[in-house]
Design a protein around this motif. Structure first.
Motif, PDB file in Angstrom:
ATOM      1  N   GLU A 152       4.481   4.710  11.034  1.00  0.00           N
ATOM      2  CA  GLU A 152       3.871   4.168  12.422  1.00  0.00           C
ATOM      3  C   GLU A 152       3.185   4.820  13.120  1.00  0.00           C
ATOM      4  N   HIS A 153       2.624   6.117  12.186  1.00  0.00           N
ATOM      5  CA  HIS A 153       1.810   7.241  12.442  1.00  0.00           C
ATOM      6  C   HIS A 153       0.509   7.324  11.448  1.00  0.00           C
ATOM      7  N   HIS A 166      -1.420   5.231  10.860  1.00  0.00           N
ATOM      8  CA  HIS A 166      -2.824   4.133  11.814  1.00  0.00           C
ATOM      9  C   HIS A 166      -3.593   5.350  12.438  1.00  0.00           C
TER      10      HIS A 166
END
Length: 562
Positions: free
Chosen positions: A115-116, A118
């Motif tokens: 989720e990090h 990007h």
């Protein structure tokens, strides 16, 4: 060393050597050539020594800076433009708990949680594009080799090894584990949020206590006027009991809001335990059993606080058995000795035990159940047991937990007791105060002045009223000057926009140092309510209160002071 200085030193050394040797059949040209050759040899030797010294210094410097690099408090990563890790220090290796060769050649992005990724991609693009010497930072969740996730602060710059060489641009990243810092920030935010809610809760409880004062006071008055009508009396007693349970709810709000010292009095624990269990178990599919000895000692406690503790323990026991079962509550006299191994002084105690036969608690969680915000329940907030533990500690008591997973849990509360005092509830009730007396009541709410006035009249007293502290001071001074002083005053502590009870009493003491003052407030955990004598008051009357409580406090403040 520069060339000119080196040449001069070499010539001087050669000249000294010539003087030390005997000069025989040597021509002038030969002598010059020999001299020049010797100077050159000395110069080379000195250059070699200088190179060796500089080399050693460089080696020592490299070793020193290598150690500083390796053992820096942050992880240093050198990455290529493709994101591959080219170099990493020991701290960086330790962050991911792997061997160094497991990091070298790997894409740094592979250690960033999905989720990090990007966020990290955008961060890297900004580094490549801007290529400025000023560091840029971002916060990421990174994953260790064992799958553990930690929060990291990443600071980086990008530089070209050579001008106009885009392919050899390097990215230098400094990575620091800030998991603990983030946790502290979240705890601080939670504390600030709870503090704000606490202020709101305290205000709600204060206003609610004022309303309950009017309700409970009027019920008390109507009870006195309906003594011969038993049916009405039963209904009124039920209404009065409901008001008292509501009082406990406001007490929970106030305890949550401020904590504070308990307002203690000597009581029999029996009615408190019975009422609390019955109230807590209403509407539940769980049954309850009470085992209360007939000769239980008295205790000096804040009844509302202890009711809150028992309520929390009973509800927890009930929730531990979602499919039904039985909660048992036992209370017994217990004289503790050193052999008991409890962190308490030797002496008499009441032992209250709440036991269930539910899911139980794992051993690794037993020591955490009294921590704020710790809970094993999906919808729990982790405050009930933490509050209970705090209350019991403030009563110089102790809570002990025994639990087996799948078998159930027994929670025991130890409270200091008073041996030799084992009064029944009926014997503990004092007769009403009766007679005459002038009482000055100061409260900003007309409904409260009216109900207190009605109760005082019922007790045979003559009430007078003030809206705020200024009016109370004026009335007290006028009465004293007429030679008709008040027998006692009952002052509300908080008056919005005006002088409250504390400020009024400070001035009245100057008029009459023997004034018999009673403090009353919906903020029952206020420091003045728990330590009233320090501020010049003779007694405290927490709102809401009934006729019996008003009578008892007046008796203690007026009669016992005579």
């Amino acid at each position: 060393m520069d060339g000119v200085k080196l040449r001069q030193e070499a010539e001087a050394e050669a000249l000294r050597n010539q003087k030390n040797r005997a000069i025989e059949n040597t021509s002038a040209d030969g002598l010059r050539e020999k001299m020049e050759l010797e100077v050159h040899q000395i110069e080379l030797s000195m250059q070699n020594e200088e190179l060796q010294r500089v080399g050693l210094e460089n080696e020592l410097s490299r070793d020193k800076y290598r150690k500083l690099y390796d053992f820096a408090p942050v992880g240093f990563f050198t990455c290529g433009i493709n994101g591959l890790i080219l170099e990493v220090n020991r701290t960086g290796v330790a962050l991911f708990e792997v061997e160094k060769d497991q990091l070298l050649g790997k894409d740094f992005t592979s250690f960033v949680v999905a989720e990090h990724q990007h966020i990290f991609s955008l961060y890297c693009k900004s580094l490549w594009q801007m290529q400025i010497k000023t560091k840029q930072e971002c916060e990421l969740n990174l994953r260790k080799n064992d799958g553990t996730v930690f929060c990291a602060l990443v600071e980086g710059i990008a530089e070209k090894e050579q001008e106009n060489d885009e392919k050899n641009t390097l990215c230098f990243l400094a990575v620091k584990d800030i998991t603990e810092r983030k946790k502290n920030e979240e705890d601080k935010f939670s504390y600030q949020r709870m503090e704000s809610l606490g202020i709101l809760a305290g205000g709600i409880a204060h206003d609610f206590n004022n309303l309950l004062t009017v309700i409970l006071g009027n019920i008390s008055l109507f009870k006195m006027r309906s003594l011969k009508q038993e049916k009405n009396l039963d209904l009124l007693e039920e209404a009065e009991k409901a008001c008292r349970q509501s009082t406990d709810l406001t007490l929970q709000l106030l305890t949550f809001a401020k904590g504070g010292k308990p307002l203690k009095e000597v009581i029999s624990i029996v009615p408190l335990l019975k009422d609390t269990v019955i109230f807590a178990m209403r509407g539940s599919n769980v049954r309850y059993e009470l085992e209360l000895s007939d000769d239980l000692w008295m205790v000096e406690v804040d009844g509302g606080h202890i009711r809150q503790v028992v309520n929390n323990l009973v509800i927890n026991a009930q929730q531990a058995m979602p499919n039904g079962g039985t909660v048992s509550l036992r209370c017994e006299n217990k004289y503790l000795t050193e052999e008991e191994g409890l962190p308490l002084n030797v002496g008499p105690y009441l032992k209250i035990t709440v036991e269930d036969h539910g899911v139980g608690i794992h051993k690794d969680q037993v020591n955490k159940i009294f921590d704020p915000y710790f809970t094993t329940k999906a919808l729990g907030n982790g405050l009930g047991l933490a509050t209970s533990y705090s209350i019991v500690k403030r009563h110089n008591g102790h809570i002990r937990v025994e639990s087996e997973p799948g078998q159930g849990t027994a929670v025991s509360v130890y409270l200091p007791a008073i041996p030799g005092m084992a009064l029944s509830e009926k014997k503990a009730i004092e007769p009403f105060l009766s007679g005459q007396g002038k009482i000055l009541v100061m409260d900003d709410q007309a409904s409260i002045r009216e109900v207190i006035g009605g109760m005082l009249t019922q007790l045979g007293c003559e009430p007078a009223f003030a809206v705020d502290g200024e009016e109370a001071i004026l009335l007290y001074r006028e009465a004293s000057e007429r030679g008709e002083p008040y027998d006692a005053v009952i002052f509300d502590l908080t008056v919005p926009g005006g002088a409250g009870g504390r400020q009024a009493l400070e001035e009245i003491i100057k008029i009459d140092p023997q004034v018999k003052a009673i403090t009353s407030s919906g903020y029952c955990n206020d420091a003045i309510m728990t330590d009233f004598k320090k501020y010049g008051f003779k007694a405290a009357l927490p709102k809401p209160f009934c006729l019996e409580e008003l009578s008892r406090v007046l008796r203690n403040a007026v009669m016992d002071s005579v």
